[in-house]
Design an enzyme around this catalytic site. Structure first.
Site, short mmCIF file in Angstrom:
data_model
loop_
_atom_site.label_atom_id
_atom_site.label_comp_id
_atom_site.label_asym_id
_atom_site.label_seq_id
_atom_site.Cartn_x
_atom_site.Cartn_y
_atom_site.Cartn_z
CB CYS A 45 4.99 2.97 0.97
SG CYS A 45 6.72 2.61 1.24
CG HIS A 53 7.37 5.96 -2.82
ND1 HIS A 53 5.99 5.98 -2.87
CD2 HIS A 53 7.71 4.78 -2.21
CE1 HIS A 53 5.52 4.87 -2.32
NE2 HIS A 53 6.54 4.13 -1.89
NE ARG A 73 4.65 -6.05 -7.74
CZ ARG A 73 5.90 -6.47 -7.55
NH1 ARG A 73 6.25 -7.71 -7.79
NH2 ARG A 73 6.82 -5.63 -7.10
CD GLU A 126 3.73 8.71 -3.70
OE1 GLU A 126 2.67 8.90 -4.32
OE2 GLU A 126 4.67 8.03 -4.15
#
Ligand code: PCA
Length: 213
Positions: free
Chosen positions: A144, A166, A91, A81
């Site tokens: 995360c 990830h 979500r 990342e």
């Protein structure tokens, strides 16, 4: 002895395992040199506790480098990342049932923090080891990203490098759906290669990790 703190997450969203922790736990105690070793810890998948647990670990262990990892559902490679953003937009509910929408990770904090890991060198080392990897331009807006932002915020300006990776699903998690996955043995090896490259590289290499859109 110096410490590299490596974290993974507990399972979330009705999964029975989280590949990030399954891989990270196997790296506990692995030495990167004569005087540096990996300490592996598991984080809760909850907005209200994950960042606190991580901050406490940093205060207690005084690590020389920190890499947090988590499952990126649907990712096909080790995603190094680039940036953490100051927003929570969940979500799905976290493991404590919380679902923040459009709240800041740190009120009044900067919009974003870049990884302070040599992300291109990590991708290069993984590619040379035959393990799929790429730079990722977003860590999402769930726990995360929140942990990644808190990590960069806590360590900002103190010279301890840190970042987030990830990882894909394990094969057994996607047997029915056919989504992308990576075997555990490859995840473990990949994270070891990534941590070593991050630890050993002082100046990042120049190679593109960009996307057109
Ligand atoms: N992945 C989630 C949270 C925990 C994890 O392993 C995420 O990408 O936000």
């Amino acid at each position: 002895m110096q410490t590299v703190l490596l974290t993974g997450f507990e399972p979330f969203d009705q999964e029975r395992v989280n590949p990030s922790w399954e891989a990270v736990r196997q790296l506990e105690g692995v030495k990167l040199g004569d005087d540096v070793q990996i300490v592996a810890r598991r984080l809760p998948c909850a907005f209200s506790t994950a960042g606190e647990v991580l901050s406490q670990l940093i205060a207690e262990l005084r690590p020389a480098m920190v890499i947090a990892t988590g499952l990126g559902p649907g990712r096909s490679d080790l995603s190094i990342e680039r940036v953490a953003i100051n927003i929570n937009d969940a979500r799905i509910p976290d493991n404590l049932g919380e679902q923040p929408i459009d709240t800041p990770v740190v009120a009044g904090g900067p919009a974003a923090y870049f990884s302070t890991l040599p992300i291109k060198a990590v991708v290069k080392a993984l590619s040379e080891a035959g393990i799929a990897a790429s730079v990722s331009q977003t860590a999402g807006t769930f726990v995360c990203n929140q942990v990644f932002y808190r990590l960069q915020h806590v360590l900002a300006g103190n010279g301890v490098r840190s970042g987030f990776i990830h990882v894909p699903y394990l094969p057994e998690q996607v047997a029915a759906s056919g989504q992308a996955c990576m075997p555990l043995v490859t995840l473990v090896e990949g994270l070891k290669v990534a941590v070593k490259a991050a630890w050993c590289t002082q100046v990042d290499v120049v190679q593109t990790g960009g996307q057109v859109s």
